[in-house]
Design a protein around this motif. Structure first.
Motif, PDB file in Angstrom:
ATOM      1  N   TYR A 165       1.015  -1.690   0.006  1.00 40.85           N
ATOM      2  CA  TYR A 165       0.000  -0.221  -0.118  1.00 40.85           C
ATOM      3  C   TYR A 165       0.809   1.078  -0.412  1.00 40.85           C
ATOM      4  CZ  TYR A 165       1.461   0.740   4.976  1.00 40.85           C
ATOM      5  OH  TYR A 165       1.236   0.926   6.222  1.00 40.85           O
ATOM      6  N   GLN A 166       0.370   2.323  -0.623  1.00 37.65           N
ATOM      7  CA  GLN A 166       1.185   3.780  -0.192  1.00 37.65           C
ATOM      8  C   GLN A 166       0.872   4.678   0.393  1.00 37.65           C
ATOM      9  OE1 GLN A 166       3.257   4.688  -2.638  1.00 37.65           O
ATOM     10  NE2 GLN A 166       3.387   2.784  -3.625  1.00 37.65           N
ATOM     11  N   ASP A 167      -0.847   4.470   0.926  1.00 35.26           N
ATOM     12  CA  ASP A 167      -1.401   5.215   2.040  1.00 35.26           C
ATOM     13  C   ASP A 167      -1.989   4.510   3.016  1.00 35.26           C
ATOM     14  OD1 ASP A 167      -2.698   7.253   3.127  1.00 35.26           O
ATOM     15  OD2 ASP A 167      -3.112   8.470   1.662  1.00 35.26           O
ATOM     16  N   PRO A 168      -1.804   4.404   4.645  1.00 38.38           N
ATOM     17  CA  PRO A 168      -2.217   3.621   4.841  1.00 38.38           C
ATOM     18  C   PRO A 168      -3.861   4.073   5.151  1.00 38.38           C
ATOM     19  CG  PRO A 168      -0.616   4.400   6.404  1.00 38.38           C
ATOM     20  CD  PRO A 168      -0.576   4.917   5.181  1.00 38.38           C
ATOM     21  N   LEU A 169      -4.335   5.321   5.639  1.00 38.43           N
ATOM     22  CA  LEU A 169      -4.973   5.732   5.476  1.00 38.43           C
ATOM     23  C   LEU A 169      -6.138   5.578   4.484  1.00 38.43           C
ATOM     24  CD1 LEU A 169      -4.660   9.767   6.918  1.00 38.43           C
ATOM     25  CD2 LEU A 169      -5.016   7.096   8.240  1.00 38.43           C
ATOM     26  N   LYS A 170      -5.897   4.716   3.457  1.00 35.17           N
ATOM     27  CA  LYS A 170      -6.825   4.479   2.364  1.00 35.17           C
ATOM     28  C   LYS A 170      -7.238   2.800   2.381  1.00 35.17           C
ATOM     29  CE  LYS A 170      -6.749   7.085  -1.661  1.00 35.17           C
ATOM     30  NZ  LYS A 170      -6.347   8.552  -0.710  1.00 35.17           N
ATOM     31  N   VAL A 171      -6.564   2.574   2.752  1.00 34.43           N
ATOM     32  CA  VAL A 171      -6.281   0.459   3.305  1.00 34.43           C
ATOM     33  C   VAL A 171      -7.538   0.926   4.817  1.00 34.43           C
ATOM     34  CG1 VAL A 171      -5.336  -1.063   4.699  1.00 34.43           C
ATOM     35  CG2 VAL A 171      -3.777   0.200   3.181  1.00 34.43           C
ATOM     36  N   MET A 172      -7.433   2.120   5.128  1.00 35.33           N
ATOM     37  CA  MET A 172      -8.160   1.164   6.501  1.00 35.33           C
ATOM     38  C   MET A 172      -9.595   2.425   6.101  1.00 35.33           C
ATOM     39  SD  MET A 172      -6.125   4.170  10.179  1.00 35.33           S
ATOM     40  CE  MET A 172      -7.134   3.920  10.548  1.00 35.33           C
ATOM     41  N   GLU A 173      -9.457   3.093   5.368  1.00 31.90           N
ATOM     42  CA  GLU A 173     -10.598   3.632   4.452  1.00 31.90           C
ATOM     43  C   GLU A 173     -11.773   2.584   3.833  1.00 31.90           C
ATOM     44  OE1 GLU A 173     -10.293   6.324   1.675  1.00 31.90           O
ATOM     45  OE2 GLU A 173     -12.360   7.516   1.083  1.00 31.90           O
ATOM     46  N   GLY A 177       1.280   6.679  13.312  1.00 30.01           N
ATOM     47  CA  GLY A 177       0.458   6.119  14.108  1.00 30.01           C
ATOM     48  C   GLY A 177      -0.600   7.491  14.842  1.00 30.01           C
ATOM     49  N   LEU A 178      -0.019   8.271  15.101  1.00 28.17           N
ATOM     50  CA  LEU A 178      -0.773   9.855  14.818  1.00 28.17           C
ATOM     51  C   LEU A 178      -1.608   9.757  13.860  1.00 28.17           C
ATOM     52  CD1 LEU A 178      -0.902  12.324  16.695  1.00 28.17           C
ATOM     53  CD2 LEU A 178       0.003  13.028  15.506  1.00 28.17           C
ATOM     54  N   LYS A 179      -1.209   9.344  12.792  1.00 25.22           N
ATOM     55  CA  LYS A 179      -2.112   9.764  11.500  1.00 25.22           C
ATOM     56  C   LYS A 179      -3.291   8.723  11.771  1.00 25.22           C
ATOM     57  CE  LYS A 179       1.074  11.967   8.387  1.00 25.22           C
ATOM     58  NZ  LYS A 179       2.440  11.209   7.604  1.00 25.22           N
ATOM     59  N   ASN A 180      -2.926   7.502  12.210  1.00 22.49           N
ATOM     60  CA  ASN A 180      -4.171   6.447  11.870  1.00 22.49           C
ATOM     61  C   ASN A 180      -5.068   6.386  13.068  1.00 22.49           C
ATOM     62  OD1 ASN A 180      -2.459   4.690   9.913  1.00 22.49           O
ATOM     63  ND2 ASN A 180      -1.294   4.009  11.482  1.00 22.49           N
ATOM     64  N   ILE A 181      -4.674   6.981  14.712  1.00 21.40           N
ATOM     65  CA  ILE A 181      -4.907   7.380  15.637  1.00 21.40           C
ATOM     66  C   ILE A 181      -6.478   8.649  15.331  1.00 21.40           C
ATOM     67  CG2 ILE A 181      -5.674   8.325  18.016  1.00 21.40           C
ATOM     68  CD1 ILE A 181      -2.656   6.355  18.517  1.00 21.40           C
ATOM     69  N   ARG A 182      -5.707   9.355  14.547  1.00 22.12           N
ATOM     70  CA  ARG A 182      -6.727  10.255  14.193  1.00 22.12           C
ATOM     71  C   ARG A 182      -8.171  10.537  13.551  1.00 22.12           C
ATOM     72  NH1 ARG A 182      -2.460  14.676  13.123  1.00 22.12           N
ATOM     73  NH2 ARG A 182      -2.224  16.307  14.714  1.00 22.12           N
ATOM     74  N   TYR A 183      -7.005   9.591  12.013  1.00 18.04           N
ATOM     75  CA  TYR A 183      -8.167   9.325  11.505  1.00 18.04           C
ATOM     76  C   TYR A 183      -9.360   8.274  11.509  1.00 18.04           C
ATOM     77  CZ  TYR A 183      -9.709   7.315   7.048  1.00 18.04           C
ATOM     78  OH  TYR A 183     -10.705   7.258   5.669  1.00 18.04           O
TER      79      TYR A 183
END
Ligand code: HSE
Length: 338
Positions: free
Chosen positions: A72-80, A101-107
């Motif tokens: 993956y490129q962007d973990p937030l896209k995976v989470m989405e 970690g900060l970005k993932n928790i925020r998201y």
């Protein structure tokens, strides 16, 4: 309960193992499975809405070094792209920026998901923001394992000691430093003791965060914000590490029946990490890699806890305790609003 795991290093693997060990307990208590529906590490991910087998994740990580089958490129896209209820954030700590970690928790919190983390970076830098975000979105946000690993301290104070007025918490919050200082008590030099700590896998290859007190400082910030309702961050802590402790200082302490320990102290007006003289026999004079904390309360007096501050299964046990709290809470709410 659908769990998305971000991070599959030591603690992430420990949590997968704990889920296997406690599968029957969780099923019996809640009448349903806890399923990992997605697992990510720094370069790969794998997802299955019906649940992934923790044993297979562990096996693949061991064989290939990756938890997943896709990049993956962007973990937030995976989470989405995944339907989940709870984020377990156990990616590597970055105490300078908070890292992924900060970005993932925020998201996750912005998406209304509950979060459990042991990741100290985001908590030491952005504690108040993340707690406010959780509150705004009606999410549970728990982080017992971020301080003292398996040693119960945050939930102990917030739940068991909730009626107490806590005036201070002092403790040994870094196992590496305690190991080094204990070895120095037995005549080793700082350099020898540090080398042994690295060989035993306690200290990081770059042990700066441990020996300069930065790791303890992160934990002090987490305790100050979570237990004393303070709004502090890493830069507010007065930090002195152990790198300048000499064998002479250790001997001088010993001749006065004292040991030197790296102590983190938090109260309503104190925020400090520094080497201190501790009388032999005092609960904070412990040796080895153990962590310990003394909570001073008005009704119960001083309460001291001690336990393993790191380790794969040990730290994962703290995630399990947060998971149980979140699931108990959901069960209770369901009973009240069937
Ligand atoms: N490096 C840490 C320690 C690990 O030595 O205690 C747990 O935060």
């Amino acid at each position: 309960m659908r769990v998305l795991m971000s991070g599959f290093g030591t603690v992430g693997q420990g949590f997968a193992e704990v889920l296997m060990l406690r599968r029957d307990f969780l099923k019996e208590r809640y009448g349903k499975d806890v399923n990992i529906v997605c697992a990510m590490d720094s370069s790969s991910y794998v997802a299955d809405p019906s649940g992934l087998c923790p044993g297979e994740l562990l096996e693949r990580k061991k064989k290939t070094g990756k938890v997943g089958t896709k990049g993956y490129q962007d973990p937030l896209k995976v989470m989405e792209s995944v339907e989940y209820d709870l984020l377990v954030e156990v990616s590597p700590t970055d105490i300078k920026t908070g890292g992924a970690g900060l970005k993932n928790i925020r998201y996750a919190l912005e998406s209304g998901k509950d979060v459990i983390t042991v990741n100290k970076g985001p908590l030491a830098l952005k504690f108040c923001e993340l707690v406010a975000l959780a509150k705004k979105n009606g999410c549970k946000f728990r982080f017992e394992g971020s301080v003292g690993g398996a040693m119960p301290i945050i939930n102990l104070c917030r739940e068991n000691l909730v009626g107490e007025k806590i005036s201070s918490v002092r403790g040994i919050l870094n196992g590496t430093c305690n190991f080094i200082l204990s070895k120095m008590d037995n005549g080793q030099s700082f350099e020898q003791a540090l080398k042994e700590a690295q060989q035993m896998g306690y200290a990081e290859a770059d042990p700066t965060n441990d020996i300069e007190g930065y790791d303890s400082a992160c934990k002090v910030v987490i305790l100050a914000n979570s237990l004393f309702k303070r709004s502090v961050t890493f830069s507010d802590v007065n930090i002195t590490g152990i790198s300048s402790i000499t064998s002479e200082a250790i001997s001088l302490a010993a001749s006065n029946n004292m040991v030197i320990r790296l102590i983190g102290e938090v109260s309503h007006d104190k925020l400090e990490v520094s080497p201190r003289l501790v009388p032999r026999g005092h609960p904070l004079s412990i040796s080895g890699t153990l962590n310990a904390a003394q909570v001073v309360t008005d009704l119960a007096g001083p309460i001291t806890v001690s336990g393993r501050g790191a380790g794969r299964i040990e730290t994962a046990s703290a995630i399990l305790s947060d998971l149980v709290s979140i699931m108990d809470d959901r069960k209770e709410r369901k009973c009240q609003n069937p």
